[in-house]
Design an enzyme around this catalytic site. Structure first.
Site, PDB file in Angstrom:
ATOM      1  N   ASP A 101       2.616   5.314  -5.288  1.00 16.48           N
ATOM      2  CA  ASP A 101       1.994   6.236  -4.852  1.00 16.48           C
ATOM      3  C   ASP A 101       2.060   7.624  -5.397  1.00 16.48           C
ATOM      4  OD1 ASP A 101       0.642   8.482  -4.645  1.00 16.48           O
ATOM      5  OD2 ASP A 101       0.227   7.859  -2.305  1.00 16.48           O
ATOM      6  N   ASN A 143      -9.644   0.391   1.161  1.00 15.95           N
ATOM      7  CA  ASN A 143      -9.010  -0.160   1.930  1.00 15.95           C
ATOM      8  C   ASN A 143      -9.557   0.698   2.730  1.00 15.95           C
ATOM      9  OD1 ASN A 143      -7.879   0.216  -0.436  1.00 15.95           O
ATOM     10  ND2 ASN A 143      -5.876   0.968  -0.473  1.00 15.95           N
ATOM     11  N   GLY A 151     -10.776   4.663   4.060  1.00 12.59           N
ATOM     12  CA  GLY A 151     -13.308   3.607   3.836  1.00 12.59           C
ATOM     13  C   GLY A 151     -12.847   4.353   5.665  1.00 12.59           C
ATOM     14  N   ASP A 162       1.065  -1.325  -0.065  1.00 15.63           N
ATOM     15  CA  ASP A 162      -0.069  -0.241  -0.428  1.00 15.63           C
ATOM     16  C   ASP A 162       0.820   1.265  -0.185  1.00 15.63           C
ATOM     17  OD1 ASP A 162      -3.656   1.159   0.077  1.00 15.63           O
ATOM     18  OD2 ASP A 162      -2.464   1.440   2.384  1.00 15.63           O
ATOM     19  N   ASN A 181      -7.839   1.300   7.305  1.00 12.75           N
ATOM     20  CA  ASN A 181      -6.880   1.628   7.800  1.00 12.75           C
ATOM     21  C   ASN A 181      -7.318   1.198   9.514  1.00 12.75           C
ATOM     22  OD1 ASN A 181      -4.181   0.384   9.277  1.00 12.75           O
ATOM     23  ND2 ASN A 181      -2.693   1.250   7.740  1.00 12.75           N
ATOM     24  N   THR A 182      -7.464   2.488   9.215  1.00 14.80           N
ATOM     25  CA  THR A 182      -7.576   3.402  11.142  1.00 14.80           C
ATOM     26  C   THR A 182      -8.711   2.659  12.186  1.00 14.80           C
ATOM     27  OG1 THR A 182      -7.238   5.492   9.834  1.00 14.80           O
ATOM     28  CG2 THR A 182      -8.009   5.745  11.968  1.00 14.80           C
ATOM     29  N   GLU A 205      -2.235   5.909  -7.985  1.00 21.30           N
ATOM     30  CA  GLU A 205      -3.093   6.902  -7.693  1.00 21.30           C
ATOM     31  C   GLU A 205      -2.790   8.324  -8.814  1.00 21.30           C
ATOM     32  OE1 GLU A 205      -2.505   6.919  -4.177  1.00 21.30           O
ATOM     33  OE2 GLU A 205      -3.130   9.496  -3.711  1.00 21.30           O
ATOM     34  N   HIS A 244     -10.079   4.874  -1.734  1.00 15.39           N
ATOM     35  CA  HIS A 244      -8.916   4.904  -0.325  1.00 15.39           C
ATOM     36  C   HIS A 244      -9.474   5.576   1.296  1.00 15.39           C
ATOM     37  CE1 HIS A 244      -5.114   3.493  -1.430  1.00 15.39           C
ATOM     38  NE2 HIS A 244      -5.283   3.460  -2.903  1.00 15.39           N
TER      39      HIS A 244
HETATM   40  P1  13P Z   1      -8.588   4.264   6.740  1.00 14.36           P
HETATM   41  O1  13P Z   1      -7.536   4.880   7.936  1.00 14.36           O
HETATM   42  O2  13P Z   1      -8.902   6.492   6.618  1.00 14.36           O
HETATM   43  O3  13P Z   1      -9.090   3.680   6.510  1.00 14.36           O
HETATM   44  O4  13P Z   1      -7.645   4.473   4.945  1.00 14.36           O
HETATM   45  C1  13P Z   1      -6.856   3.497   4.462  1.00 14.36           C
HETATM   46  C2  13P Z   1      -5.818   3.795   3.811  1.00 14.36           C
HETATM   47  O5  13P Z   1      -6.937   4.670   2.321  1.00 14.36           O
HETATM   48  C3  13P Z   1      -4.588   3.037   2.615  1.00 14.36           C
HETATM   49  O6  13P Z   1      -4.518   2.947   2.178  1.00 14.36           O
END
Ligand code: 13P
Length: 296
Positions: free
Chosen positions: A110, A242, A222, A88, A244-245, A140, A220
């Site tokens: 990216d 995507n 999400g 990523d 992550n947070t 991207e 991204h």
């Molecule tokens: P978030 O941390 O907002 O979920 O985004 C994750 C992301 O886009 C990783 O590429």
């Protein structure tokens, strides 16, 4: 038998094509350790969903590129599930080469910090390199702001910085990327109240009208995005989302809560199961929202 067959027959591109045709999305869930990976695998196993595991440069440096590949391979073999690994926000060609050598299935380059022309030139070079090695590439344009944490201040989203349909078309025609991360108003990270503002769905509609099915569109940032916007974005053609947070937050909060309740606990295999099950639950909710349930 079935497990063996589909692992041989379908790669990530097949799943993207299927998702694009049937209008659902594959979740990319980022990890930096075994506990989170185990939770995601359990969720995908329960719901029979394909999945992309994401590691940023930072996450993969912590876990190890070879280690990430080896872990994903072990889970793939053990479960027979379509679990794919993506680098990523790869920023340097050198690091991307190392990830490919280690065995990543997909590379996200990216180059959105550069001008469109410069981004196109380098992405094209990396795309050729990936394709020669049968690795998929995500490009991207129009940098997606923020970072994957609870943000003290929301990044300013200006309509002028969102992806223009004509730029998206030019980018994919010239670079030949497989997927494209576009800026339609999401950002990495979540607001303190965990509810990010609505996204620019009209912009997505216009991009999709212009580019058709030429490329797989990726969303991204999400985390915290309103559920109704996610559903609509999938209907409009987003095929990978995507997250992550939200995973980082639930991981850390569950761990803190566990130690608050049992400060004397020192055995990892006793305190991690709660963390794993909370991540699993969250991933299951996302899989249902993205519609990738029973798609293997
Ligand atoms: P978030 O941390 O907002 O979920 O985004 C994750 C992301 O886009 C990783 O590429």
């Amino acid at each position: 038998m079935f497990k063996k067959r589909f692992m041989l027959n379908k790669n990530l591109k097949d799943y993207f094509e299927k998702a694009q045709k049937e209008r659902w999305a594959i979740g990319q869930f980022n990890i930096s350790n075994l506990e989170a990976l185990r939770a995601i695998v359990q969720a995908t196993k329960n719901l029979k969903s394909p999945v992309v595991i994401g590691t940023s440069e930072g996450e993969s440096k912590f876990l190890g590129l070879k280690q990430a590949v080896a872990l994903v391979k072990v889970f793939r073999k053990e479960t027979g599930l379509p679990i794919f690994l993506n680098l990523d926000h790869g920023k340097s060609f050198e690091y991307i080469k190392r990830a490919i050598k280690a065995g990543y299935d997909n590379i996200h380059f990216d180059g959105s910090g550069s001008s469109l022309e410069k981004n196109i030139a380098i992405t094209k070079k990396i795309a050729e390199y990936c394709h020669r090695r049968k690795v998929l590439i995500e490009g991207e344009i129009n940098s997606i702001a923020g970072s994957s944490e609870i943000l003290k201040k929301r990044p300013e989203i200006k309509e002028v910085n969102l992806t223009k349909p004509k730029d998206a078309l030019k980018f994919i025609k010239e670079t030949k990327v497989d997927s494209l991360a576009i800026n339609i108003g999401t950002f990495h990270g979540m607001e303190v109240d965990r509810e990010n503002p609505r996204i620019y769905l009209q912009k997505l509609r216009e991009i999709k009208e212009r580019i058709g099915e030429k490329v797989f569109l990726v969303l991204h940032g999400g985390s915290g995005t309103p559920k109704e916007d996610i559903k609509e974005a999938i209907k409009l053609g987003i095929v990978k989302i995507n997250i992550n947070t939200e995973l980082r937050v639930i991981y850390t909060e569950t761990l803190k809560k566990t130690f608050k309740e049992k400060p004397e606990e020192t055995t990892p295999y006793k305190y991690f199961p709660k963390v794993i099950s909370s991540i699993q639950k969250l991933v299951e909710e996302k899989i249902k929202l993205f519609g990738s349930i029973n798609k293997i």
